[in-house]
Design an enzyme around this catalytic site. Structure first.
Site, PDB file in Angstrom:
ATOM      1  CE  LYS A  40      -4.019  -2.197   2.506  1.00 52.69           C
ATOM      2  NZ  LYS A  40      -5.080  -1.795   3.574  1.00 52.69           N
TER       3      LYS A  40
ATOM      4  CE1 TYR B 209      -9.495  -2.786   0.284  1.00 49.15           C
ATOM      5  CE2 TYR B 209      -8.544  -1.117  -0.814  1.00 49.15           C
ATOM      6  CZ  TYR B 209      -8.365  -2.118   0.023  1.00 49.15           C
ATOM      7  OH  TYR B 209      -7.261  -2.408   0.412  1.00 49.15           O
TER       8      TYR B 209
ATOM      9  CG  PHE C  58     -12.979   2.331   7.067  1.00 50.58           C
ATOM     10  CD1 PHE C  58     -12.465   1.574   5.990  1.00 50.58           C
ATOM     11  CD2 PHE C  58     -13.801   1.503   7.861  1.00 50.58           C
ATOM     12  CE1 PHE C  58     -12.770   0.289   5.802  1.00 50.58           C
ATOM     13  CE2 PHE C  58     -13.769   0.145   7.924  1.00 50.58           C
ATOM     14  CZ  PHE C  58     -13.563  -0.607   6.768  1.00 50.58           C
TER      15      PHE C  58
ATOM     16  NE  ARG D  69      -5.918 -11.763   6.002  1.00 49.03           N
ATOM     17  CZ  ARG D  69      -6.796 -10.629   5.882  1.00 49.03           C
ATOM     18  NH1 ARG D  69      -7.035 -10.054   4.758  1.00 49.03           N
ATOM     19  NH2 ARG D  69      -7.080  -9.919   7.042  1.00 49.03           N
TER      20      ARG D  69
ATOM     21  CB  THR E  35      -7.018  -5.326  10.299  1.00 46.99           C
ATOM     22  OG1 THR E  35      -7.882  -6.473   9.441  1.00 46.99           O
ATOM     23  CG2 THR E  35      -7.602  -4.035   9.225  1.00 46.99           C
TER      24      THR E  35
ATOM     25  NE  ARG F 158      -2.490  -5.353   7.297  1.00 45.58           N
ATOM     26  CZ  ARG F 158      -3.502  -5.724   7.072  1.00 45.58           C
ATOM     27  NH1 ARG F 158      -4.150  -6.747   7.705  1.00 45.58           N
ATOM     28  NH2 ARG F 158      -4.172  -5.416   5.979  1.00 45.58           N
TER      29      ARG F 158
ATOM     30  CG  ASN G  19      -3.694  -1.854   6.952  1.00 43.51           C
ATOM     31  OD1 ASN G  19      -3.523  -1.651   5.743  1.00 43.51           O
ATOM     32  ND2 ASN G  19      -4.684  -2.531   7.388  1.00 43.51           N
TER      33      ASN G  19
ATOM     34  CG  HIS H 119      -5.541  -6.277  -0.321  1.00 38.39           C
ATOM     35  ND1 HIS H 119      -6.876  -6.108   0.473  1.00 38.39           N
ATOM     36  CD2 HIS H 119      -5.360  -7.168  -1.124  1.00 38.39           C
ATOM     37  CE1 HIS H 119      -7.525  -7.202  -0.097  1.00 38.39           C
ATOM     38  NE2 HIS H 119      -7.058  -7.764  -0.949  1.00 38.39           N
TER      39      HIS H 119
ATOM     40  CD  GLU I  59      -8.891  -9.514  -3.253  1.00 36.71           C
ATOM     41  OE1 GLU I  59      -9.840  -9.035  -2.481  1.00 36.71           O
ATOM     42  OE2 GLU I  59      -7.784  -9.846  -2.928  1.00 36.71           O
TER      43      GLU I  59
HETATM   44  P1  ADP Z   1      -7.858  -6.434   5.946  1.00 34.49           P
HETATM   45  O1  ADP Z   1      -7.124  -5.842   5.057  1.00 34.49           O
HETATM   46  O2  ADP Z   1      -7.025  -7.017   7.191  1.00 34.49           O
HETATM   47  O3  ADP Z   1      -8.423  -7.778   5.376  1.00 34.49           O
HETATM   48  P2  ADP Z   1     -10.600  -5.292   5.997  1.00 34.49           P
HETATM   49  O4  ADP Z   1     -10.815  -6.137   4.839  1.00 34.49           O
HETATM   50  O5  ADP Z   1     -11.510  -5.479   7.255  1.00 34.49           O
HETATM   51  O6  ADP Z   1      -9.088  -5.589   6.488  1.00 34.49           O
HETATM   52  O7  ADP Z   1     -10.528  -3.703   5.783  1.00 34.49           O
HETATM   53  C1  ADP Z   1      -9.898  -3.470   4.433  1.00 34.49           C
HETATM   54  C2  ADP Z   1      -9.031  -2.283   4.670  1.00 34.49           C
HETATM   55  O8  ADP Z   1      -9.478  -1.070   5.123  1.00 34.49           O
HETATM   56  C3  ADP Z   1      -7.969  -2.372   5.840  1.00 34.49           C
HETATM   57  O9  ADP Z   1      -6.757  -3.046   5.648  1.00 34.49           O
HETATM   58  C4  ADP Z   1      -7.607  -0.796   6.332  1.00 34.49           C
HETATM   59  O10 ADP Z   1      -6.916  -0.261   5.148  1.00 34.49           O
HETATM   60  C5  ADP Z   1      -8.953  -0.373   6.068  1.00 34.49           C
HETATM   61  N1  ADP Z   1      -9.715  -0.133   7.408  1.00 34.49           N
HETATM   62  C6  ADP Z   1     -10.461  -1.229   7.958  1.00 34.49           C
HETATM   63  N2  ADP Z   1     -10.742  -1.035   9.154  1.00 34.49           N
HETATM   64  C7  ADP Z   1     -10.645   0.438   9.168  1.00 34.49           C
HETATM   65  C8  ADP Z   1     -10.935   1.442  10.121  1.00 34.49           C
HETATM   66  N3  ADP Z   1     -11.785   1.117  11.422  1.00 34.49           N
HETATM   67  N4  ADP Z   1     -10.594   2.803   9.986  1.00 34.49           N
HETATM   68  C9  ADP Z   1      -9.862   2.967   8.772  1.00 34.49           C
HETATM   69  N5  ADP Z   1      -9.458   2.084   7.852  1.00 34.49           N
HETATM   70  C10 ADP Z   1      -9.838   0.735   8.055  1.00 34.49           C
HETATM   71 MG    MG Z   2     -10.051  -7.577   3.619  1.00 36.25          MG
END
Ligand code: ADP
Ligand code: MG
Length: 140
Positions: free
Chosen positions: A11, A51, A59, A87, A93, A104, A114, A117, A128
């Site tokens: 990212k 997304y 968010f 993962r 996350t 992370r 973070n 992805h 994807e």
């Molecule tokens: P992951 O990337 O671990 O699969 P998610 O699919 O839940 O997590 O979320 C996608 C992305 O959205 C996260 O990697 C992060 O960049 C962002 N995100 C998730 N939760 C939040 C939050 N509470 N506030 C801001 N950004 C968030």
């Molecule tokens: Mg995800």
């Protein structure tokens, strides 16, 4: 366990801080191979499409703004149990919850910024990968 392919994005917070190589090393040290890779500037349309599953989350706007703020590196990672393995290498996350040694934990700035992805299932990995790569770009 079966060989799998998963999809990864390095990212903007990570590309901006010149951490591309350090993150790829984590994948390789964890037993995954990079079988496709390109550095791209994501468009807003592409970020919103990628997304879309999060479009109702509070968010979403912030996430799309972030994903187009700097270049990203999109990759296909290949290996035993690659979806879960990736993962595991990424960590939780929220970096505050991530295990020691994960990407992370070491590199992420916040729950939003973070660093990586990774696909959350084999089914989503396929979707994807196809969203960013054609077959000729994936060379195992
Ligand atoms: P992951 O990337 O671990 O699969 P998610 O699919 O839940 O997590 O979320 C996608 C992305 O959205 C996260 O990697 C992060 O960049 C962002 N995100 C998730 N939760 C939040 C939050 N509470 N506030 C801001 N950004 C968030
Ligand atoms: Mg995800």
């Amino acid at each position: 366990m079966a060989n799998q392919r998963t999809f990864s994005i390095i990212k903007p917070d990570a590309t901006k801080r010149n951490l591309t190589g350090a993150i790829i090393k984590k994948f390789e040290d964890g037993g995954l191979r990079v079988v496709a890779s390109k550095r791209i500037q994501m468009t807003r349309e592409k970020a919103e499409g990628f997304y879309a599953v999060h479009s109702e989350r509070p968010f979403f706007g912030e996430l799309c703004d972030f994903m187009i703020s700097e270049p990203v590196v999109v990759q296909v990672l290949d290996g035993e149990n690659a979806v879960a393995k990736n993962r595991e290498i990424m960590g939780a996350t929220n970096p505050a919850d991530a295990d020691e040694g994960t990407i992370r934990k070491e590199f992420a700035l916040s729950i939003g910024e973070n660093s990586v992805h990774g696909s959350d299932s084999l089914e989503n990995a396929k979707i994807e990968i196809e969203f960013f790569f054609n077959d000729a770009e994936i060379v195992g």
